[in-house]
Design a protein around this motif. Sequence first.
Motif, short mmCIF file in Angstrom:
data_model
loop_
_atom_site.label_atom_id
_atom_site.label_comp_id
_atom_site.label_asym_id
_atom_site.label_seq_id
_atom_site.Cartn_x
_atom_site.Cartn_y
_atom_site.Cartn_z
N VAL A 407 0.86 -1.19 0.00
CA VAL A 407 0.00 0.00 0.00
C VAL A 407 0.89 1.24 0.00
CG1 VAL A 407 -1.79 1.29 1.23
CG2 VAL A 407 -1.80 -1.23 1.25
N THR A 408 0.82 2.03 -1.08
CA THR A 408 1.67 3.22 -1.18
C THR A 408 0.93 4.51 -0.82
OG1 THR A 408 1.15 3.42 -3.54
CG2 THR A 408 3.13 2.17 -2.95
N ARG A 409 -0.40 4.51 -1.03
CA ARG A 409 -1.20 5.68 -0.65
C ARG A 409 -2.60 5.23 -0.33
NH1 ARG A 409 -1.01 10.50 -4.85
NH2 ARG A 409 -2.34 11.38 -3.22
N SER A 419 -10.44 1.60 7.28
CA SER A 419 -10.26 0.17 7.54
C SER A 419 -9.17 -0.14 8.56
CB SER A 419 -9.91 -0.54 6.23
OG SER A 419 -8.62 -0.12 5.77
N GLY A 420 -8.29 0.82 8.83
CA GLY A 420 -7.16 0.56 9.72
C GLY A 420 -5.91 0.12 8.99
N VAL A 421 -6.02 -0.08 7.68
CA VAL A 421 -4.84 -0.42 6.88
C VAL A 421 -3.95 0.80 6.77
CG1 VAL A 421 -4.02 -1.21 4.62
CG2 VAL A 421 -6.12 -2.16 5.59
N ARG A 422 -2.63 0.60 6.83
CA ARG A 422 -1.68 1.70 6.76
C ARG A 422 -0.83 1.61 5.50
NH1 ARG A 422 1.07 0.70 12.66
NH2 ARG A 422 -0.84 0.78 13.95
N VAL A 423 -0.24 2.76 5.15
CA VAL A 423 0.75 2.77 4.07
C VAL A 423 1.93 1.90 4.50
CG1 VAL A 423 2.43 4.19 2.82
CG2 VAL A 423 0.10 5.03 3.19
N GLY A 424 2.38 1.01 3.62
CA GLY A 424 3.45 0.09 3.93
C GLY A 424 2.98 -1.31 4.24
#
Length: 472
Positions: A407-409, A419-424
């Motif tokens: 995930v880059t952005r 969703s709680g998903v983060r960059v990286g």
Amino acid sequence: MKLVDQQIRMIIACLMLFGLWAFPALSGAQPRMVPATFSQLAQQAKPGVVNIQTVKTIQGGGRVFRHFFGSPFGNQPGLEDFFSPFGRMPRNRTESSLGSGFIIDKAGYIVTNNHVIKDADQVKVILHDDQEYDARIIGVDPVTDLALIKIDAKNLKPLTFGSSKDAQVGSWVVAIGSPFGLEQTVTAGIVSAKGRIIGSGPYDDFIQTDASINPGNSGGPLLNMDGEVVGINTAIIKSGQGIGFAIPSDLATSIIDQLKDSKRVSRGWLGVSIQDVSREMSEYYNLEPGEGVYVAKAYEDNPAYEAGIRQGDVIISVMGEKINSSRDLTLTIAGLKVGSKADIEVIRQGKNKTFTVKLGERPDSLENSQFGEERNRFDDLGFMFKTLDEELADQLGYPSSIKGLVVTRIDPGSQAAMSGVRVGDLLVEINHKKITGISDYTRVMRKIEKGETAHMLFRRGNSQIFVVRFKK
């Protein structure tokens, strides 16, 4: 006697001049290139041109409506009626638009632009004799802005395609359409230029014309003097005078055939990152100026790499057709059938080599990507991804054996943002299907219907694994 000889010579000269004018094939001029044939051409072609009207629903009354009539205090009960001059604020409103199209066969198939019918709830087709029909959308290709629709009607008079390759700069063309809703408007001009790139996508190859094209002409035909469609009118330059652009027929016909057969478009795919050859590179590789395309990277597990093409190769031809730019290569490969084999000639360390590549299918999500395996726009969930490579794995601390999408952005306000998903974070599975690259992601997500759930398995660092559910 001398006077008689002069008169005879003048008569012969006039006959020769008349003969060349009357028989253009002898003079080398193109037949039927005089404006006197415009009326015949228009009368012949107009029954094949249609007016398209669409209706779409705008959620929440639209931004402009909310700006002028919304409550300055937010959504507070009891305030809507007071601040709205029309009573209670509408939750939705409808919006109409106009465009053009043309019939391509007696079965009722009609070609237009994707932007003419995009997101439409209703598409109506009006023929030249004012008969109206409801149309259904068969398929669309947003990348080239083409769409195919169909009506159930009889006694249709379709237009035929000609070759845009044969349309020469300076030759006469005629546009027919509905500019500003004025149906069956005929305008004439010439082909001003070919191969124009206007920044609309990776397959830009427009015909430029000075035949008057205005809003509402979109999707209508650009005809040569034989009455053949050589272009589909698509774009204009804002505030431009006499500058319009049409999709070449040679590009459009293969896409239309695919939409007709399978309702979607598939394009050939090599799996390489490429760049044009600079002057210095031409000298270094002993190439002619403007010759070839440099392979900046050949991605593993992709068609070109599997066939033997590597970083540093210079692609100079595909199936015997010379390649002079990245655009040439993109258009050529995209035009080849998925699964077909293509002979690709390269220069490697000063020597010519030929590789036979079995073409894959170009993932839809990569159509506007600058590099082979990177998504440079947000998807419907709000993610922007990049395929994990060795360099990125080192930076993020992932083992080199792991594959997936980083995930880059994340688009603020999207499902992804909540969703709680983060960059990286690294996406490794969707609904128990392994995700190793953008092509996997595109294929799996395409099979998930609207309203269904996508269970995504992410990895964060070397230890944390978690699942997030998304409603498509």
